[in-house]
Design a protein around this motif. Structure first.
Motif, PDB file in Angstrom:
ATOM      1  N   ASP A 267       9.205   4.851  -5.191  1.00 10.06           N
ATOM      2  CA  ASP A 267       8.590   3.791  -4.392  1.00 10.06           C
ATOM      3  C   ASP A 267       7.072   3.959  -4.296  1.00 10.06           C
ATOM      4  OD1 ASP A 267       8.889   6.070  -2.830  1.00 10.06           O
ATOM      5  OD2 ASP A 267       9.061   4.919  -0.954  1.00 10.06           O
ATOM      6  N   GLN A 268       6.574   5.204  -4.251  1.00 12.03           N
ATOM      7  CA  GLN A 268       5.131   5.421  -4.223  1.00 12.03           C
ATOM      8  C   GLN A 268       4.491   5.080  -5.575  1.00 12.03           C
ATOM      9  OE1 GLN A 268       4.262   9.364  -2.872  1.00 12.03           O
ATOM     10  NE2 GLN A 268       4.921   8.955  -0.765  1.00 12.03           N
TER      11      GLN A 268
ATOM     12  N   ARG B 273       4.354   1.296  -5.716  1.00  3.82           N
ATOM     13  CA  ARG B 273       3.285   0.795  -4.854  1.00  3.82           C
ATOM     14  C   ARG B 273       1.915   1.021  -5.496  1.00  3.82           C
ATOM     15  NH1 ARG B 273       3.965   3.767  -0.308  1.00  3.82           N
ATOM     16  NH2 ARG B 273       5.714   2.441   0.272  1.00  3.82           N
TER      17      ARG B 273
END
Length: 121
Positions: free
Chosen positions: A45-46, A49
């Motif tokens: 998810d990082q 992003r």
């Protein structure tokens, strides 16, 4: 021998304008990805992003660079690109030559009585 008149297109070709904006966008996107840790071991998810923020930064940089360069090119008069300039640009057209203008703008040398003064008590 006659020279064809200079046009805005001759000042900077559209491909060069797009290329410069694309290079600036790549640089901004790469710096954003590096600063957000995209190339490190991170959770998915990082990484996602960081990729989205990098693409947004690259897109915004591309658009801002393209619009800024296009507006700066509009400020140039194509007929004056090849003209020679024989007078200072910032002086009015009816001003005397540059030497007298520089002499008038030069600061005066300090006088002997203009030395540092001590505060009075």
């Amino acid at each position: 021998m006659t020279d064809k008149p200079t046009t805005r297109r001759d000042l900077m070709k559209p491909v060069q304008l797009l290329g410069l904006a694309f290079i600036a966008a790549l640089f901004a996107g790469f710096v954003t990805l590096m600063s957000m840790g995209f190339f490190q071991t991170r959770p998915a998810d990082q990484i996602q992003r960081a990729l989205i923020v990098g693409l947004v930064a690259a897109g915004a940089t591309f658009i801002v660079t393209l619009v800024s360069l296009a507006l700066l090119l509009l400020a140039v008069d194509p007929s004056k690109v090849t003209a020679t300039v024989d007078r200072p640009l910032l002086l009015p057209k009816n001003a005397p030559d540059a030497e007298s203008a520089e002499a008038a703008a030069a600061p005066e040398s300090p006088r002997a009585d203009d030395g540092p003064t001590e505060p009075r008590a």
